[in-house]
Design an enzyme around this catalytic site. Structure first.
Site, PDB file in Angstrom:
ATOM      1  N   LYS A   1      52.263  35.088   5.590  1.00  0.00           N
ATOM      2  CA  LYS A   1      52.534  36.426   5.073  1.00  0.00           C
ATOM      3  C   LYS A   1      53.948  36.855   5.473  1.00  0.00           C
ATOM      4  O   LYS A   1      54.260  36.964   6.654  1.00  0.00           O
ATOM      5  CB  LYS A   1      51.555  37.452   5.649  1.00  0.00           C
ATOM      6  CG  LYS A   1      51.767  38.820   4.995  1.00  0.00           C
ATOM      7  CD  LYS A   1      51.110  39.957   5.739  1.00  0.00           C
ATOM      8  CE  LYS A   1      52.018  40.687   6.674  1.00  0.00           C
ATOM      9  NZ  LYS A   1      53.123  41.415   6.043  1.00  0.00           N
TER      10      LYS A   1
ATOM     11  N   GLY B   1      57.391  38.940  15.522  1.00  0.00           N
ATOM     12  CA  GLY B   1      57.469  40.359  15.207  1.00  0.00           C
ATOM     13  C   GLY B   1      57.597  41.161  16.480  1.00  0.00           C
ATOM     14  O   GLY B   1      58.089  40.658  17.495  1.00  0.00           O
TER      15      GLY B   1
ATOM     16  N   VAL C   1      52.855  44.818  17.995  1.00  0.00           N
ATOM     17  CA  VAL C   1      51.894  44.117  17.133  1.00  0.00           C
ATOM     18  C   VAL C   1      51.434  42.817  17.801  1.00  0.00           C
ATOM     19  O   VAL C   1      50.271  42.435  17.704  1.00  0.00           O
ATOM     20  CB  VAL C   1      52.486  43.865  15.723  1.00  0.00           C
ATOM     21  CG1 VAL C   1      51.544  43.021  14.884  1.00  0.00           C
ATOM     22  CG2 VAL C   1      52.770  45.182  15.015  1.00  0.00           C
TER      23      VAL C   1
ATOM     24  N   GLU D   1      56.265  35.196  19.058  1.00  0.00           N
ATOM     25  CA  GLU D   1      57.702  35.383  19.310  1.00  0.00           C
ATOM     26  C   GLU D   1      57.974  36.866  19.124  1.00  0.00           C
ATOM     27  O   GLU D   1      57.912  37.370  17.999  1.00  0.00           O
ATOM     28  CB  GLU D   1      58.537  34.580  18.296  1.00  0.00           C
ATOM     29  CG  GLU D   1      58.317  33.079  18.323  1.00  0.00           C
ATOM     30  CD  GLU D   1      59.050  32.390  19.465  1.00  0.00           C
ATOM     31  OE1 GLU D   1      59.710  33.071  20.278  1.00  0.00           O
ATOM     32  OE2 GLU D   1      58.947  31.162  19.556  1.00  0.00           O
TER      33      GLU D   1
ATOM     34  N   CYS E   1      66.248  39.682  17.175  1.00  0.00           N
ATOM     35  CA  CYS E   1      65.382  39.817  18.353  1.00  0.00           C
ATOM     36  C   CYS E   1      66.124  39.420  19.615  1.00  0.00           C
ATOM     37  O   CYS E   1      65.913  39.984  20.678  1.00  0.00           O
ATOM     38  CB  CYS E   1      64.157  38.940  18.183  1.00  0.00           C
ATOM     39  SG  CYS E   1      64.604  37.250  17.770  1.00  0.00           S
TER      40      CYS E   1
ATOM     41  N   GLU F   1      63.654  48.292  22.905  1.00  0.00           N
ATOM     42  CA  GLU F   1      64.341  47.592  21.822  1.00  0.00           C
ATOM     43  C   GLU F   1      64.652  48.566  20.684  1.00  0.00           C
ATOM     44  O   GLU F   1      63.755  49.223  20.166  1.00  0.00           O
ATOM     45  CB  GLU F   1      63.451  46.465  21.297  1.00  0.00           C
ATOM     46  CG  GLU F   1      64.153  45.588  20.294  1.00  0.00           C
ATOM     47  CD  GLU F   1      63.263  44.479  19.757  1.00  0.00           C
ATOM     48  OE1 GLU F   1      62.097  44.756  19.437  1.00  0.00           O
ATOM     49  OE2 GLU F   1      63.752  43.342  19.654  1.00  0.00           O
TER      50      GLU F   1
HETATM   51  P1  NAP Z   1      56.346  43.942  13.159  1.00  0.00           P
HETATM   52  O1  NAP Z   1      56.221  45.320  12.718  1.00  0.00           O
HETATM   53  O2  NAP Z   1      55.646  43.531  14.399  1.00  0.00           O
HETATM   54  O3  NAP Z   1      55.894  43.045  11.944  1.00  0.00           O
HETATM   55  C1  NAP Z   1      55.936  41.644  11.964  1.00  0.00           C
HETATM   56  C2  NAP Z   1      54.975  41.109  10.920  1.00  0.00           C
HETATM   57  O4  NAP Z   1      53.639  41.416  11.296  1.00  0.00           O
HETATM   58  C3  NAP Z   1      55.167  41.725   9.548  1.00  0.00           C
HETATM   59  O5  NAP Z   1      54.883  40.755   8.569  1.00  0.00           O
HETATM   60  C4  NAP Z   1      54.125  42.821   9.562  1.00  0.00           C
HETATM   61  O6  NAP Z   1      53.751  43.273   8.288  1.00  0.00           O
HETATM   62  C5  NAP Z   1      52.984  42.148  10.271  1.00  0.00           C
HETATM   63  N1  NAP Z   1      52.007  43.053  10.898  1.00  0.00           N
HETATM   64  C6  NAP Z   1      52.109  44.379  11.147  1.00  0.00           C
HETATM   65  N2  NAP Z   1      50.990  44.818  11.751  1.00  0.00           N
HETATM   66  C7  NAP Z   1      50.161  43.756  11.892  1.00  0.00           C
HETATM   67  C8  NAP Z   1      48.858  43.568  12.450  1.00  0.00           C
HETATM   68  N3  NAP Z   1      48.180  44.557  13.020  1.00  0.00           N
HETATM   69  N4  NAP Z   1      48.327  42.319  12.421  1.00  0.00           N
HETATM   70  C9  NAP Z   1      48.995  41.279  11.892  1.00  0.00           C
HETATM   71  N5  NAP Z   1      50.219  41.410  11.335  1.00  0.00           N
HETATM   72  C10 NAP Z   1      50.815  42.619  11.342  1.00  0.00           C
HETATM   73  O7  NAP Z   1      57.865  43.536  13.381  1.00  0.00           O
HETATM   74  P2  NAP Z   1      59.052  43.797  12.378  1.00  0.00           P
HETATM   75  O8  NAP Z   1      59.383  45.227  12.477  1.00  0.00           O
HETATM   76  O9  NAP Z   1      58.769  43.204  11.053  1.00  0.00           O
HETATM   77  O10 NAP Z   1      60.196  42.903  13.017  1.00  0.00           O
HETATM   78  C11 NAP Z   1      60.977  43.329  14.060  1.00  0.00           C
HETATM   79  C12 NAP Z   1      60.445  42.814  15.396  1.00  0.00           C
HETATM   80  O11 NAP Z   1      60.355  41.395  15.364  1.00  0.00           O
HETATM   81  C13 NAP Z   1      61.362  43.118  16.522  1.00  0.00           C
HETATM   82  O12 NAP Z   1      60.622  43.605  17.609  1.00  0.00           O
HETATM   83  C14 NAP Z   1      61.992  41.780  16.878  1.00  0.00           C
HETATM   84  O13 NAP Z   1      62.420  41.662  18.185  1.00  0.00           O
HETATM   85  C15 NAP Z   1      60.907  40.843  16.545  1.00  0.00           C
HETATM   86  N6  NAP Z   1      61.418  39.488  16.286  1.00  0.00           N
HETATM   87  C16 NAP Z   1      61.223  38.527  17.222  1.00  0.00           C
HETATM   88  C17 NAP Z   1      61.705  37.238  17.032  1.00  0.00           C
HETATM   89  C18 NAP Z   1      61.500  36.172  18.058  1.00  0.00           C
HETATM   90  O14 NAP Z   1      61.687  35.023  17.729  1.00  0.00           O
HETATM   91  N7  NAP Z   1      61.083  36.504  19.245  1.00  0.00           N
HETATM   92  C19 NAP Z   1      62.378  36.927  15.851  1.00  0.00           C
HETATM   93  C20 NAP Z   1      62.566  37.929  14.896  1.00  0.00           C
HETATM   94  C21 NAP Z   1      62.066  39.211  15.134  1.00  0.00           C
HETATM   95  P3  NAP Z   1      54.602  44.473   7.620  1.00  0.00           P
HETATM   96  O15 NAP Z   1      55.888  43.892   7.258  1.00  0.00           O
HETATM   97  O16 NAP Z   1      53.863  44.901   6.458  1.00  0.00           O
HETATM   98  O17 NAP Z   1      54.704  45.547   8.658  1.00  0.00           O
END
Ligand code: NAP
Ligand code: MG
Length: 511
Positions: free
Chosen positions: A215, A267, A271, A289, A323, A421
């Site tokens: 997804k 993400g 979450v 991650e 991230c 963050e």
């Molecule tokens: P997010 O809100 O946690 O969303 C990540 C993904 O999870 C999206 O596809 C999201 O769908 C989905 N999601 C949301 N709620 C969920 C649930 N309850 N169960 C399962 N899936 C769910 O993060 P984001 O805002 O897209 O991305 C930014 C974050 O990602 C930042 O905190 C960043 O640090 C982190 N990140 C980490 C890495 C790493 O490698 N450590 C790399 C890139 C990004 P929706 O899009 O519909 O909300």
């Protein structure tokens, strides 16, 4: 002044462009006009974007069970780019069934070198369609074309090439053991590197003989569906890769599906914690991650100009939507004033604007929600008593979500803008006197994803990097990626590693 320079100046004045300054002119001149480039937009004419996209399940595009769609916006123009299917648990179930059938009947039975051939083919097709994919990534997510063209897409192809190579060499990856695939993998990715995060997840899964239900993030689903077209063109057997679009609930339906054997999530930490709770007590493997608040440590013996470029790369490029961004600058006291002055001058030269313009350094913030979040944090920083400085150079476009590069000085370790963050082009700056103080401050957040060290001394790099509780430490550079290198976090930045040989482990059971 040489004849050539005189000629150039005369020509420039005749054209009505600002008069160029001589190389030795006083540094106090107007940086904004000095860096006034003519627009150089990448054309999107040949890119085909359909009005509406379906899920990709069992080798073809499939209408969502509830026939509901959501709109995706181009964050630079606020115009609707396309509509995507809203995935329900029925859609997820259909995708998991297709993935299970493909796993049992085809993919796990295929000789490893045949699997490898498909993955190589996918890698080559990403390269062939690189320009199209880069433009789409910039239109959908707001990132500068320079970044999607030079970083996201080439790296995505590189990860497929790298893991294609492992497909028939697993006996060498795990000597004396037999690596068996885990089965059906559920993969959920964020919006900051859509195609690249897809590559990090799908390439090792397929190389080790697993099938996938992925997804993408709801604001950046388009390259995942273009990837589905690539899977079809590559003749990948139906059901090996399935893409279900949707919001958080769709992700939760994947996490909760009983017939999934492994979850790979990238993400937010918030979450990630919800997912870890849902997985507790099940036998699903998982990697998480998550977020970061990377320290970027500049010692007095560092090359200041090089460090300033590194800081800009670490936090301002890609709007700070990284991230592993170096979002906390720790600078040794003796050079702090000089470095901050040079950083402010460099900030004046950064171009904020149209993501499709090749001159742009900082594109659009990915969504209205993220834009509001960044602005809230800027307000919080001001309320916490920190001193804000933003660049004056660029006029922000009238439409779209844009944010000027921002720094905060006079911050305390306990401030929220230091601990939390922000995920935007916002840098906090602290000083330190001794290496011990730098390490203490660097490690003092709930995160531990990535960090940087800038110094002239190799011994200092080794000494300090070993004390940093970070999955990655860059030395005299920042944000460099390679498929052979593992990536992942300490503490609340995650569990498990992706990339390199380490990235194969989560996708195999070793016998
Ligand atoms: P997010 O809100 O946690 O969303 C990540 C993904 O999870 C999206 O596809 C999201 O769908 C989905 N999601 C949301 N709620 C969920 C649930 N309850 N169960 C399962 N899936 C769910 O993060 P984001 O805002 O897209 O991305 C930014 C974050 O990602 C930042 O905190 C960043 O640090 C982190 N990140 C980490 C890495 C790493 O490698 N450590 C790399 C890139 C990004 P929706 O899009 O519909 O909300
Ligand atoms: Mg979008």
């Amino acid at each position: 002044m040489s004849e050539k320079t005189k000629e150039n100046e005369a020509e420039a004045t005749a054209n009505g462009s600002p008069k160029p300054t001589s190389p030795n002119a006083d540094l106090k001149h107007d940086f904004a006009s000095f860096w006034n480039y003519s627009p150089a937009p990448e054309s999107s004419d040949f890119v085909e974007i359909r009005k509406q996209y379906q899920h990709y399940i069992d080798g073809s595009f499939s209408v969502p069970a509830k026939k509901r769609y959501f709109k995706s916006i181009n964050p630079a123009t606020e115009e609707v780019l396309a509509e995507f299917a809203e995935g329900t648990s029925e859609d997820v179930d259909k995708a998991v069934k297709a993935a299970r059938k493909a796993y049992d009947k085809v993919w796990s039975k295929l000789p490893a070198r045949e699997r490898g051939k498909y993955i190589y083919r996918i890698a080559r097709m990403i390269q062939e369609r690189a320009r199209e994919l880069a433009i789409i990534e910039s239109m959908d997510g707001g990132k500068p074309i320079r970044e999607s063209r030079d970083v996201d897409v080439p790296l995505a192809a590189a990860y497929f090439f790298y893991y294609a190579g492992w497909a028939d060499k697993l006996d060498y990856a795990f000597p004396g053991r037999k690596a068996e695939p885990v089965g059906v993998c559920g993969q959920i990715i964020p919006w900051n590197f859509p195609l690249l995060m897809l590559a990090w997840k799908i390439a090792p899964a397929l190389a080790t003989g697993n099938t996938v239900v992925l997804k993408p993030a709801e604001t950046t689903s388009l390259t995942a569906l273009k990837f589905a077209e690539i899977c079809m063109d590559a003749g990948l057997p139906a059901g090996v890769v399935n893409i279900v679009t949707g919001a958080g609930q769709t992700g939760a339906a994947i996490v909760d599906h009983p017939d999934i054997n492994k979850i790979a999530f990238t993400g937010s930490t918030e979450v990630g914690k919800i997912i870890q709770k849902s997985l507790a007590g099940t036998d699903k493997k998982f990697t998480l991650e998550l977020g970061g608040k990377g320290p970027n440590i500049i010692f007095e013996d560092a090359s200041v100009d090089q460090a300033v470029e590194g800081i800009v790369n670490a936090i301002f490029f890609n709007q700070g939507h990284v991230c592993c961004a170096g979002s906390r600058l720790l600078v040794q006291e003796g050079i702090a004033d000089k470095l901050i002055k040079k950083l402010k001058q460099r900030m004046e030269t950064l171009i904020v604007g149209d993501p499709l313009d090749k001159n742009t350094d900082i594109g659009a913030i990915n969504s209205k929600m993220q834009f509001n979040k960044i602005n809230e944090y800027i307000e919080i920083g001001i309320k916490e008593g920190a001193t804000i400085h933003q660049s004056n150079s660029s006029n922000l476009p009238d439409k779209g979500y844009f944010c000027k590069p921002t720094i905060f000085t006079g911050v305390a370790q306990s401030n929220r803008i230091v601990q939390e963050e922000i995920f935007g082009p916002v840098l906090t700056i602290q000083t330190f006197r001794t290496p011990e103080e730098a390490v203490e401050k660097a490690n003092n957040t709930p995160y531990g994803l990535a960090g940087g060290i800038w110094t002239d001394k190799g011994s200092k790099i080794f000494k300090i990097s070993q004390k940093l509780r970070s999955g990655v430490v860059w030395a005299n550079t920042f944000n460099k990626f390679d498929p052979t290198s593992p990536f992942g976090g300490y503490k609340e930045s995650g569990v498990g590693r992706e990339g390199g040989l380490h990235g194969l482990y989560p996708y195999v059971n070793l016998k």
